[in-house]
Design a protein around this motif. Sequence first.
Motif, PDB file in Angstrom:
ATOM      1  N   LYS A   1      93.259  20.342  41.259  1.00  0.00           N
ATOM      2  CA  LYS A   1      93.127  19.239  41.996  1.00  0.00           C
ATOM      3  C   LYS A   1      91.422  18.630  41.580  1.00  0.00           C
ATOM      4  O   LYS A   1      90.734  17.857  42.074  1.00  0.00           O
ATOM      5  N   ALA A   2      90.636  20.305  41.675  1.00  0.00           N
ATOM      6  CA  ALA A   2      89.274  20.092  41.782  1.00  0.00           C
ATOM      7  C   ALA A   2      88.571  19.642  40.902  1.00  0.00           C
ATOM      8  O   ALA A   2      87.650  18.886  40.645  1.00  0.00           O
ATOM      9  N   ARG A   3      89.025  19.814  39.929  1.00  0.00           N
ATOM     10  CA  ARG A   3      88.867  19.291  37.833  1.00  0.00           C
ATOM     11  C   ARG A   3      89.674  18.211  38.151  1.00  0.00           C
ATOM     12  O   ARG A   3      88.156  17.674  37.409  1.00  0.00           O
ATOM     13  N   ALA A   4      89.998  16.955  38.775  1.00  0.00           N
ATOM     14  CA  ALA A   4      90.456  16.071  38.668  1.00  0.00           C
ATOM     15  C   ALA A   4      89.009  15.176  38.745  1.00  0.00           C
ATOM     16  O   ALA A   4      88.502  14.349  38.635  1.00  0.00           O
ATOM     17  N   ALA A   5      89.035  15.908  41.086  1.00  0.00           N
ATOM     18  CA  ALA A   5      87.753  15.421  41.244  1.00  0.00           C
ATOM     19  C   ALA A   5      86.370  15.307  40.822  1.00  0.00           C
ATOM     20  O   ALA A   5      85.338  14.495  40.578  1.00  0.00           O
ATOM     21  N   LEU A   6      86.520  16.587  39.992  1.00  0.00           N
ATOM     22  CA  LEU A   6      85.063  17.251  39.523  1.00  0.00           C
ATOM     23  C   LEU A   6      84.912  15.672  37.825  1.00  0.00           C
ATOM     24  O   LEU A   6      84.385  15.421  37.472  1.00  0.00           O
ATOM     25  N   ARG A   7      85.785  15.582  36.665  1.00  0.00           N
ATOM     26  CA  ARG A   7      85.773  14.791  36.114  1.00  0.00           C
ATOM     27  C   ARG A   7      85.457  13.365  36.368  1.00  0.00           C
ATOM     28  O   ARG A   7      84.974  12.834  36.178  1.00  0.00           O
ATOM     29  N   HIS A   8      86.206  13.041  37.579  1.00  0.00           N
ATOM     30  CA  HIS A   8      86.237  11.314  37.986  1.00  0.00           C
ATOM     31  C   HIS A   8      84.850  11.155  38.614  1.00  0.00           C
ATOM     32  O   HIS A   8      84.146  10.488  37.802  1.00  0.00           O
ATOM     33  N   SER A   9      84.066  12.629  38.925  1.00  0.00           N
ATOM     34  CA  SER A   9      82.412  11.975  39.739  1.00  0.00           C
ATOM     35  C   SER A   9      81.628  12.152  38.386  1.00  0.00           C
ATOM     36  O   SER A   9      80.488  12.019  38.505  1.00  0.00           O
ATOM     37  N   THR A  10      81.903  13.136  37.456  1.00  0.00           N
ATOM     38  CA  THR A  10      81.272  12.839  36.383  1.00  0.00           C
ATOM     39  C   THR A  10      81.271  11.902  35.329  1.00  0.00           C
ATOM     40  O   THR A  10      80.222  12.484  33.821  1.00  0.00           O
ATOM     41  N   GLY A  11      82.835  12.750  34.902  1.00  0.00           N
ATOM     42  CA  GLY A  11      83.052  11.637  33.970  1.00  0.00           C
ATOM     43  C   GLY A  11      82.893  13.253  32.402  1.00  0.00           C
ATOM     44  O   GLY A  11      83.142  12.302  31.356  1.00  0.00           O
ATOM     45  N   TRP A  12      82.829  14.316  32.902  1.00  0.00           N
ATOM     46  CA  TRP A  12      83.825  15.825  31.525  1.00  0.00           C
ATOM     47  C   TRP A  12      85.181  14.857  31.310  1.00  0.00           C
ATOM     48  O   TRP A  12      85.549  14.299  31.779  1.00  0.00           O
ATOM     49  N   THR A  13      85.203  15.514  30.214  1.00  0.00           N
ATOM     50  CA  THR A  13      86.639  16.135  29.695  1.00  0.00           C
ATOM     51  C   THR A  13      86.776  16.927  30.610  1.00  0.00           C
ATOM     52  O   THR A  13      86.408  17.899  31.336  1.00  0.00           O
ATOM     53  N   ARG A  14      88.534  17.266  30.106  1.00  0.00           N
ATOM     54  CA  ARG A  14      89.122  18.657  30.693  1.00  0.00           C
ATOM     55  C   ARG A  14      88.125  19.946  30.254  1.00  0.00           C
ATOM     56  O   ARG A  14      88.288  20.683  31.293  1.00  0.00           O
ATOM     57  N   LYS A  15      87.497  20.056  29.249  1.00  0.00           N
ATOM     58  CA  LYS A  15      87.338  21.121  28.680  1.00  0.00           C
ATOM     59  C   LYS A  15      86.097  21.507  29.292  1.00  0.00           C
ATOM     60  O   LYS A  15      86.082  22.546  29.689  1.00  0.00           O
ATOM     61  N   GLN A  16      85.419  20.308  29.496  1.00  0.00           N
ATOM     62  CA  GLN A  16      83.928  20.427  29.836  1.00  0.00           C
ATOM     63  C   GLN A  16      84.186  20.947  31.778  1.00  0.00           C
ATOM     64  O   GLN A  16      83.841  22.612  32.298  1.00  0.00           O
TER      65      GLN A  16
END
Length: 369
Positions: free
Chosen positions: A308-323
């Motif tokens: 869940k935290a990685r999903a929020a992180l990707r949403h707020s930063t535009g990062w890829t899953r790997k990042q």
Amino acid sequence: MSWFQPRSLLFWVYCLAVMIGPLLFLLQAAGQVWFAGVPALAALPITAVTLLIIGRILFALDPFRARRHLVAPMVMGAIWGATVWTGLAMWANDHLSRAITNAFGDRFAISWSAAITAPIDEEYIKAIGIAVVALLFRARLTRPMHGLLLGASVGLGAQIAEDCLYSTQTALSSPQDPVVDVLLVAVLRLITALTSHWAMSALAGVGIVVLLIRTDRSWGWRLGVFALFYALAFTMHFLFDAPRPPGPALLSTYLPILIDLLIFAIAYAWVLTTERRWFRDLIARPQARAVGTEAGLAPLLTYHRRRKARAALRHSTGWTRKQAARYERGLLDRVVDLDLAPPQQTFFPQGFGPGPGGVPDGAGAHFRW
């Protein structure tokens, strides 16, 4: 603590043991290895896959990456399993099997010899290796998870060596096509690898390390934990080698494996509980504020909250899953390293950090991994 400890007598005992082990193995099995020849090598790719799969499972069982600081003891444990265990186990199994045959007869020995001898001598030889390496690195082993990783490494080394030995024995005994038979046995060993030596020794390792490190508890408590976990490892090995009960072929073949998986799962649940309790206490320490707030670091406690935290992180930063995964690992490592090194200041995006804000352009350059 380095792997090279020239001032330690125990270190030189370890070195002597890992040199004598292969020599003892060759004295007993050099003929098998020689005459098995090229067909025995057909199993090497499958054996390599077994090593990779079990290694990946072991990493998955280590949610807080304790293995980062246990490379030397884990490697030394695996070497013990692949060398000392291989040489001594063959000798001990042979002599114990003869004693059982003399005492109870051929019929009983054919059915029960492996189930009786293997848990006694093979687990004991692996336990000695776990204890030796644990004493060499006792300042680095502080939690039950450390014992699980060390024990699993010793068992994995023994497991891979045993797979290679089975390949040579199969190549020698095959009446028609040794390559096909060697491959079939290697695949079967891969299927049953989930509850093999690595899992048994992992539980024994928990008991041994708790016995050695929990000096704040009474001897009775520590001996009780050791006895329980060693008994679980012994039971798993006994079930693994015991004669299969009558019934449907699939059920009789895999029922002991399923029971072993259940035993391991219950024991691992306790180890995981202690690991999460340790991490929860770690993020509550004042020095952890240099990394993030307790609420901001709490998502690292479970795999579900991490997703869940990685999903929020990707949403707020535009990062890829790997990042996002890389950031999570870096953050986790920095928290865990609070036990070993002074903390450093960093910044956090939404999901793992103290606040909901996003990350400015180029902010990734400020992250320290």
